[in-house]
Design a protein around this motif. Structure first.
Motif, PDB file in Angstrom:
ATOM      1  N   LYS A 152     -12.582   1.841 -22.898  1.00 34.06           N
ATOM      2  CA  LYS A 152     -12.353   1.158 -21.641  1.00 34.06           C
ATOM      3  C   LYS A 152     -12.530   2.122 -20.476  1.00 34.06           C
ATOM      4  O   LYS A 152     -11.972   3.207 -20.446  1.00 34.06           O
ATOM      5  N   TYR A 153     -13.353   1.724 -19.508  1.00 34.27           N
ATOM      6  CA  TYR A 153     -13.596   2.552 -18.335  1.00 34.27           C
ATOM      7  C   TYR A 153     -12.469   2.354 -17.336  1.00 34.27           C
ATOM      8  O   TYR A 153     -12.140   1.229 -16.972  1.00 34.27           O
ATOM      9  N   GLU A 154     -11.833   3.452 -16.934  1.00 34.22           N
ATOM     10  CA  GLU A 154     -10.741   3.358 -15.990  1.00 34.22           C
ATOM     11  C   GLU A 154     -11.271   3.625 -14.580  1.00 34.22           C
ATOM     12  O   GLU A 154     -11.699   4.725 -14.265  1.00 34.22           O
ATOM     13  N   GLU A 155     -11.210   2.600 -13.743  1.00 30.37           N
ATOM     14  CA  GLU A 155     -11.710   2.717 -12.380  1.00 30.37           C
ATOM     15  C   GLU A 155     -10.726   3.518 -11.545  1.00 30.37           C
ATOM     16  O   GLU A 155      -9.515   3.410 -11.686  1.00 30.37           O
ATOM     17  N   ASN A 156     -11.255   4.327 -10.647  1.00 28.95           N
ATOM     18  CA  ASN A 156     -10.421   5.077  -9.717  1.00 28.95           C
ATOM     19  C   ASN A 156      -9.677   4.083  -8.834  1.00 28.95           C
ATOM     20  O   ASN A 156     -10.291   3.284  -8.133  1.00 28.95           O
ATOM     21  N   PRO A 157      -8.334   4.081  -8.855  1.00 26.27           N
ATOM     22  CA  PRO A 157      -7.595   3.101  -8.061  1.00 26.27           C
ATOM     23  C   PRO A 157      -7.810   3.246  -6.566  1.00 26.27           C
ATOM     24  O   PRO A 157      -7.484   2.338  -5.797  1.00 26.27           O
ATOM     25  N   HIS A 158      -8.371   4.382  -6.142  1.00 27.49           N
ATOM     26  CA  HIS A 158      -8.607   4.622  -4.721  1.00 27.49           C
ATOM     27  C   HIS A 158     -10.082   4.506  -4.351  1.00 27.49           C
ATOM     28  O   HIS A 158     -10.474   4.943  -3.268  1.00 27.49           O
ATOM     29  N   ALA A 159     -10.877   3.943  -5.238  1.00 29.42           N
ATOM     30  CA  ALA A 159     -12.327   3.881  -5.007  1.00 29.42           C
ATOM     31  C   ALA A 159     -12.662   3.116  -3.728  1.00 29.42           C
ATOM     32  O   ALA A 159     -13.509   3.551  -2.929  1.00 29.42           O
ATOM     33  N   GLU A 166      -5.370   0.602   4.777  1.00 27.77           N
ATOM     34  CA  GLU A 166      -4.919  -0.656   4.172  1.00 27.77           C
ATOM     35  C   GLU A 166      -5.096  -0.632   2.656  1.00 27.77           C
ATOM     36  O   GLU A 166      -4.227  -1.119   1.909  1.00 27.77           O
ATOM     37  N   GLU A 167      -6.213  -0.068   2.191  1.00 28.75           N
ATOM     38  CA  GLU A 167      -6.446   0.009   0.748  1.00 28.75           C
ATOM     39  C   GLU A 167      -5.452   0.962   0.081  1.00 28.75           C
ATOM     40  O   GLU A 167      -4.932   0.680  -1.005  1.00 28.75           O
ATOM     41  N   TYR A 168      -5.194   2.090   0.715  1.00 32.45           N
ATOM     42  CA  TYR A 168      -4.207   3.020   0.154  1.00 32.45           C
ATOM     43  C   TYR A 168      -2.818   2.380   0.117  1.00 32.45           C
ATOM     44  O   TYR A 168      -2.046   2.602  -0.833  1.00 32.45           O
ATOM     45  N   GLN A 169      -2.505   1.593   1.133  1.00 33.14           N
ATOM     46  CA  GLN A 169      -1.208   0.920   1.135  1.00 33.14           C
ATOM     47  C   GLN A 169      -1.119  -0.101   0.000  1.00 33.14           C
ATOM     48  O   GLN A 169      -0.061  -0.250  -0.632  1.00 33.14           O
ATOM     49  N   ARG A 170      -2.214  -0.803  -0.278  1.00 37.33           N
ATOM     50  CA  ARG A 170      -2.226  -1.725  -1.412  1.00 37.33           C
ATOM     51  C   ARG A 170      -2.012  -0.968  -2.721  1.00 37.33           C
ATOM     52  O   ARG A 170      -1.293  -1.431  -3.609  1.00 37.33           O
ATOM     53  N   GLU A 226       1.598  -0.096  -2.980  1.00 36.75           N
ATOM     54  CA  GLU A 226       2.421  -1.261  -3.314  1.00 36.75           C
ATOM     55  C   GLU A 226       2.322  -1.607  -4.797  1.00 36.75           C
ATOM     56  O   GLU A 226       3.301  -2.007  -5.428  1.00 36.75           O
ATOM     57  N   LYS A 227       1.116  -1.427  -5.374  1.00 38.33           N
ATOM     58  CA  LYS A 227       0.938  -1.694  -6.803  1.00 38.33           C
ATOM     59  C   LYS A 227       1.602  -0.620  -7.655  1.00 38.33           C
ATOM     60  O   LYS A 227       2.113  -0.898  -8.731  1.00 38.33           O
ATOM     61  N   ASN A 228       1.550   0.612  -7.157  1.00 40.14           N
ATOM     62  CA  ASN A 228       2.115   1.737  -7.904  1.00 40.14           C
ATOM     63  C   ASN A 228       2.994   2.559  -6.962  1.00 40.14           C
ATOM     64  O   ASN A 228       2.519   3.475  -6.286  1.00 40.14           O
ATOM     65  N   PRO A 229       4.285   2.244  -6.908  1.00 36.93           N
ATOM     66  CA  PRO A 229       5.189   2.921  -5.965  1.00 36.93           C
ATOM     67  C   PRO A 229       5.343   4.422  -6.191  1.00 36.93           C
ATOM     68  O   PRO A 229       5.945   5.105  -5.377  1.00 36.93           O
ATOM     69  N   THR A 230       4.818   4.927  -7.297  1.00 41.19           N
ATOM     70  CA  THR A 230       4.895   6.373  -7.547  1.00 41.19           C
ATOM     71  C   THR A 230       3.605   7.091  -7.134  1.00 41.19           C
ATOM     72  O   THR A 230       3.462   8.290  -7.410  1.00 41.19           O
ATOM     73  N   ASP A 231       2.713   6.386  -6.482  1.00 41.74           N
ATOM     74  CA  ASP A 231       1.411   6.952  -6.103  1.00 41.74           C
ATOM     75  C   ASP A 231       1.559   7.820  -4.855  1.00 41.74           C
ATOM     76  O   ASP A 231       1.286   7.389  -3.734  1.00 41.74           O
ATOM     77  N   THR A 232       1.991   9.052  -5.058  1.00 44.72           N
ATOM     78  CA  THR A 232       2.184   9.949  -3.920  1.00 44.72           C
ATOM     79  C   THR A 232       0.860  10.365  -3.280  1.00 44.72           C
ATOM     80  O   THR A 232       0.826  10.697  -2.093  1.00 44.72           O
ATOM     81  N   LEU A 233      -0.232  10.315  -4.042  1.00 50.38           N
ATOM     82  CA  LEU A 233      -1.528  10.650  -3.468  1.00 50.38           C
ATOM     83  C   LEU A 233      -1.914   9.639  -2.393  1.00 50.38           C
ATOM     84  O   LEU A 233      -2.462  10.019  -1.347  1.00 50.38           O
ATOM     85  N   ALA A 234      -1.632   8.356  -2.644  1.00 49.26           N
ATOM     86  CA  ALA A 234      -1.926   7.337  -1.635  1.00 49.26           C
ATOM     87  C   ALA A 234      -1.135   7.609  -0.361  1.00 49.26           C
ATOM     88  O   ALA A 234      -1.673   7.518   0.755  1.00 49.26           O
ATOM     89  N   ALA A 251       2.708   8.876  14.521  1.00 42.70           N
ATOM     90  CA  ALA A 251       3.959   8.116  14.468  1.00 42.70           C
ATOM     91  C   ALA A 251       4.011   7.145  13.289  1.00 42.70           C
ATOM     92  O   ALA A 251       5.028   7.095  12.571  1.00 42.70           O
ATOM     93  N   PRO A 252       2.961   6.342  13.019  1.00 40.92           N
ATOM     94  CA  PRO A 252       3.014   5.454  11.849  1.00 40.92           C
ATOM     95  C   PRO A 252       3.131   6.220  10.540  1.00 40.92           C
ATOM     96  O   PRO A 252       3.811   5.761   9.605  1.00 40.92           O
ATOM     97  N   ALA A 253       2.498   7.386  10.464  1.00 40.24           N
ATOM     98  CA  ALA A 253       2.594   8.194   9.246  1.00 40.24           C
ATOM     99  C   ALA A 253       4.032   8.640   9.028  1.00 40.24           C
ATOM    100  O   ALA A 253       4.550   8.595   7.903  1.00 40.24           O
ATOM    101  N   ALA A 254       4.703   9.049  10.098  1.00 37.93           N
ATOM    102  CA  ALA A 254       6.091   9.466   9.976  1.00 37.93           C
ATOM    103  C   ALA A 254       6.972   8.314   9.518  1.00 37.93           C
ATOM    104  O   ALA A 254       7.840   8.484   8.656  1.00 37.93           O
ATOM    105  N   ALA A 255       6.725   7.127  10.069  1.00 36.30           N
ATOM    106  CA  ALA A 255       7.536   5.961   9.701  1.00 36.30           C
ATOM    107  C   ALA A 255       7.347   5.600   8.235  1.00 36.30           C
ATOM    108  O   ALA A 255       8.319   5.282   7.532  1.00 36.30           O
ATOM    109  N   ILE A 256       6.112   5.650   7.758  1.00 35.73           N
ATOM    110  CA  ILE A 256       5.829   5.316   6.356  1.00 35.73           C
ATOM    111  C   ILE A 256       6.494   6.319   5.420  1.00 35.73           C
ATOM    112  O   ILE A 256       7.121   5.958   4.413  1.00 35.73           O
ATOM    113  N   LEU A 257       6.395   7.598   5.740  1.00 35.32           N
ATOM    114  CA  LEU A 257       6.990   8.629   4.888  1.00 35.32           C
ATOM    115  C   LEU A 257       8.522   8.565   4.916  1.00 35.32           C
ATOM    116  O   LEU A 257       9.176   8.780   3.894  1.00 35.32           O
TER     117      LEU A 257
END
Length: 207
Positions: A78-85, A101-105, A108-116, A132-138
């Motif tokens: 099975k080919y595993e697609e890069n979730p951030h493609a 928006e894609e990184y946020q999705r 949301e799918k993988n709450p442990t995705d620190t790379l996103a 400022a939005p980056a600070a709020a998200i973190l």
């Protein structure tokens, strides 16, 4: 022709070529050498050898190549697609908000995705120059349950936002002190202490 049958044919031809070669050597060593017979025998060796070699190339080399290919890459796996493609595609086109928006999705799918989270921070701060939005998200992310090392990583990225982009030394210092207290005698604490010293030196010089 089945694999075993082809193998037997090749072996038989090889055996025949070997016998012909032996007869040719015996004939050439005789005192009354029959030149024509020797030539025919050696010619037979070449002909039979060529047929055996050709059959081997046609019948076995493709299969050997397939086996080697399967060893290095199994097409049934099975080919595993890069979730951030998709996000990377948006970045390549210069659509940084679409990438966020894609990184946020992905997050949301993988709450442990620190790379996103890290990439969202990078895009807001370095590409859109809107930290400022980056600070709020973190800040929101830190309210979740994290493994200790992941929490330290997110805190480090938040320090980057507060100090490097917002020049908010007070908030950056609080985060760094928390890392020092939470993870004493670790590389994270050492890095946090180093950054605390940098902030102190900067504020002292630009008081």
């Amino acid at each position: 022709m089945q694999f075993l049958s082809r193998l037997l044919v090749v072996l038989a031809l090889g055996w025949l070529a070997f016998n012909l070669f032996g007869q040719a050597r015996v004939a050439s060593a005789q005192e009354d050498v029959d030149g024509t017979q020797v030539i025919l025998l050696f010619g037979g060796v070449v002909l039979v050898g060529a047929v055996a070699g050709g059959l081997f190339v046609v019948s076995f080399l493709p299969e050997i190549g397939d086996r080697i290919g399967e060893y290095f890459f199994n097409p049934n796996e099975k080919y595993e697609e890069n979730p951030h493609a998709k996000a990377l595609g948006y970045v390549a086109r210069g659509d940084y908000r679409g990438a966020i928006e894609e990184y946020q999705r992905s997050w949301e799918k993988n709450p442990t995705d620190t790379l996103a989270l890290s990439e969202i921070t990078h895009l807001y701060c370095d590409k859109l120059h809107d930290p400022a939005p980056a600070a709020a998200i973190l800040e929101g992310a830190l309210n979740r349950e994290w493994a200790t090392e992941d929490a330290a990583f997110i805190s480090s990225r938040l320090v980057d936002v507060y100090w490097t982009h917002l020049r908010d030394g007070n908030r950056a210092r609080v985060l760094l002190q928390e890392v020092v207290e939470t993870l004493p005698n670790t590389k994270y604490a050492a890095n946090a202490n180093h950054r605390l010293q940098e902030i102190d030196r900067y504020e002292l010089a630009h008081g």
